[in-house]
Design a protein around this motif. Structure first.
Motif, short mmCIF file in Angstrom:
data_model
loop_
_atom_site.label_atom_id
_atom_site.label_comp_id
_atom_site.label_asym_id
_atom_site.label_seq_id
_atom_site.Cartn_x
_atom_site.Cartn_y
_atom_site.Cartn_z
N UNK A 7 0.84 -1.18 0.00
CA UNK A 7 0.00 0.00 0.00
C UNK A 7 0.88 1.24 0.00
N UNK A 8 0.37 2.35 -0.44
CA UNK A 8 1.14 3.60 -0.34
C UNK A 8 1.44 3.93 1.12
N UNK A 9 2.24 4.93 1.34
CA UNK A 9 2.58 5.30 2.71
C UNK A 9 1.35 5.89 3.40
N UNK A 10 1.32 5.88 4.74
CA UNK A 10 0.14 6.36 5.47
C UNK A 10 -0.26 7.79 5.15
N UNK A 11 0.71 8.65 4.84
CA UNK A 11 0.37 10.04 4.51
C UNK A 11 -0.47 10.10 3.24
N UNK A 12 -0.07 9.32 2.22
CA UNK A 12 -0.83 9.30 0.97
C UNK A 12 -2.22 8.71 1.19
N UNK A 13 -2.30 7.67 2.01
CA UNK A 13 -3.59 7.06 2.29
C UNK A 13 -4.50 8.03 3.05
N UNK A 14 -3.92 8.78 3.97
CA UNK A 14 -4.75 9.72 4.73
C UNK A 14 -5.26 10.85 3.83
N UNK A 15 -4.42 11.29 2.90
CA UNK A 15 -4.89 12.30 1.93
C UNK A 15 -6.04 11.75 1.11
N UNK A 16 -5.92 10.49 0.69
CA UNK A 16 -7.00 9.87 -0.09
C UNK A 16 -8.27 9.76 0.75
N UNK A 17 -8.12 9.48 2.04
CA UNK A 17 -9.27 9.39 2.93
C UNK A 17 -9.97 10.74 3.06
N UNK A 21 -10.94 9.84 -2.24
CA UNK A 21 -10.41 9.53 -3.56
C UNK A 21 -10.94 8.18 -4.05
N UNK A 22 -11.74 8.14 -5.12
CA UNK A 22 -12.30 6.86 -5.60
C UNK A 22 -11.26 5.94 -6.20
N UNK A 23 -10.07 6.43 -6.47
CA UNK A 23 -9.02 5.59 -7.04
C UNK A 23 -8.61 4.47 -6.09
N UNK A 24 -8.93 4.62 -4.80
CA UNK A 24 -8.54 3.61 -3.82
C UNK A 24 -9.65 2.61 -3.53
N UNK A 25 -10.77 2.72 -4.24
CA UNK A 25 -11.83 1.74 -4.06
C UNK A 25 -11.31 0.36 -4.42
N UNK A 26 -11.53 -0.60 -3.50
CA UNK A 26 -11.08 -1.96 -3.75
C UNK A 26 -9.61 -2.18 -3.48
N UNK A 39 -13.72 1.21 7.25
CA UNK A 39 -14.49 1.86 6.18
C UNK A 39 -13.72 1.88 4.87
N UNK A 40 -14.47 2.16 3.80
CA UNK A 40 -13.82 2.54 2.55
C UNK A 40 -13.20 3.93 2.74
N UNK A 41 -12.27 4.26 1.89
CA UNK A 41 -11.70 5.60 1.96
C UNK A 41 -12.68 6.65 1.45
N UNK A 42 -13.71 6.23 0.74
CA UNK A 42 -14.72 7.16 0.23
C UNK A 42 -15.91 7.31 1.18
N UNK A 44 -18.59 8.59 3.69
CA UNK A 44 -18.98 9.97 3.99
C UNK A 44 -18.91 10.32 5.48
N UNK A 45 -18.59 9.34 6.32
CA UNK A 45 -18.53 9.61 7.76
C UNK A 45 -17.43 10.62 8.09
N UNK A 46 -17.53 11.22 9.27
CA UNK A 46 -16.53 12.19 9.73
C UNK A 46 -15.16 11.52 9.78
N UNK A 47 -14.13 12.23 9.34
CA UNK A 47 -12.81 11.64 9.21
C UNK A 47 -12.08 11.61 10.56
N UNK A 48 -11.41 10.50 10.86
CA UNK A 48 -10.65 10.41 12.11
C UNK A 48 -9.32 11.15 12.00
N UNK A 49 -8.68 11.33 13.13
CA UNK A 49 -7.34 11.90 13.12
C UNK A 49 -6.36 10.85 12.61
#
Length: 356
Positions: A7-17, A21-26, A39-42, A44-49
């Motif tokens: 997987x990409x680094x956590x910073x990139x994943x958090x940006x996608x969250x 970003x729909x590119x990370x679906x699946x 959850x999925x990264x897409x 709609x729930x409030x984003x965690x820290x």
């Protein structure tokens, strides 16, 4: 980070969250440590820290780490629907379920066969080619049940050789197809569709002998063992018991049935049968540990033996081995896949709360 694939680094994943970003679906999921939900990264729930996020590459990895699926973004079944590779190939399969796919034909769609293979293994535990083979085999089963000769069933299933059809059929049922279409066997097999995938039902006029997901690796061995224990071949067809299984499963998946009312024949040792009967006594919505189950049987030191008996259960869902979890409350192994185990537990929580 808990991953089977890179997987990409956590910073990139958090940006996608945060940007959904729909590119990370699946491809990626997030587990929120403060809620215990993934959850999925897409979503709609409030984003965690960021410090409250754990990253996973599959529902099974998230479930195995003890996270529960989100009720807003539904990261179990719908996760696969969000993967464009999976969605595209499933559409092609639905359009022609008897097509004999090869890696060259997958490549001809413009997709990399290795990418398709990894995507299907990630979501379903089997490759696309294996799934396509199951679909073709199912078509052949339907033709045989309709009284078609083996050669016609072979053509209906899209197999280009009789040996190929017989080999695939034998891997699933434990017998070649011709042996299943002659005589009057006491046991008959049929295929039932469920929201969690196809299942094989093995029954006679009096009871249910086997109910397993078709993608379980040990299905062929289970069918052979049950057939041997019953002293006869397995045929193709339905009985009143098969019809009852299908009806009650539909009610269960709709969260309208908490208790199955089916006659069962349990093929196993006395200890295994005692474990399976104890499983049936666990109410829907409840879970127990292997140690709890062993103690309830008066064998507190037999937790490992109970776990082995649990894994040998051949009547999925009806004999609810999915209700056994780890002593620490986390999900443990399930032959049908952890994602199915979590889905079944979620259905039963709704049943316990009276929420269809």
């Amino acid at each position: 980070m808990d991953t089977l694939f890179s997987l990409p680094d956590p910073e990139a994943l958090y940006r996608a969250l945060t940007t959904r970003d729909p590119a990370y679906e699946g491809r990626a999921l997030v587990g929120v440590t403060t809620t215990g939900i993934f959850c999925r990264l897409t979503c709609p729930a409030r984003k965690p820290r960021p410090e409250h996020c754990r990253w996973f590459d599959s529902p099974a990895a998230a479930l195995g780490a003890g996270f529960r699926p989100c009720r807003r973004c539904h990261p179990l079944g719908p996760q696969a629907d969000g993967d464009p590779v999976v969605r595209r190939m499933l559409a092609a399969l639905a359009a022609d379920p008897t097509r004999r796919w090869t890696e060259a034909e997958v490549a001809a769609t413009g997709l990399d066969p290795s990418t398709v293979r990894r995507a299907f293994r990630r979501h379903y535990g089997i490759s696309f080619l294996d799934l396509a083979r199951q679909m073709r085999l199912r078509a052949g089963v339907g033709a045989l049940q309709g009284g078609a000769p083996v050669i016609e069933a072979q053509l209906d299933a899209g197999f280009d050789s009789a040996s190929g059809f017989r080999e695939a059929f034998a891997r699933l049922f434990g017998h070649p197809p011709r042996a299943l279409t002659h005589g009057a066997p006491g046991l008959v097999a049929d295929w039932i569709d469920t929201p969690l995938g196809g299942m094989i039902v093995l029954a006679d006029a009096g009871s249910l002998h086997l109910l397993e997901f078709v993608d379980r690796k040990a299905l062929g061995a289970s069918l052979r063992a049950v057939s041997a224990a019953a002293g006869g071949r397995i045929g193709l067809g339905r009985t009143a018991v098969t019809d009852a299984v299908q009806t009650q499963l539909a009610e269960y998946f709709a969260a309208r049935r908490a208790v199955f009312d089916l006659p069962l024949t349990l093929h196993g040792t006395p200890f295994q049968r005692a474990v399976w009967q104890a499983l049936v006594a666990i109410p829907a919505g409840a879970t127990v540990s292997y140690g709890d189950l062993a103690a309830g049987l008066g064998r507190p030191s037999a937790a490992r033996a109970v776990a082995r008996a649990n894994g040998a259960n051949r009547i999925a869902i009806v004999v609810p081995c999915h209700r056994v979890i780890g002593a620490d409350g986390t999900l443990t192994g399930y032959a049908g896949g952890l994602w199915r185990k979590q889905a079944l537990i979620d259905i039963e929580r709704r049943l316990a709360l009276g929420q269809p």
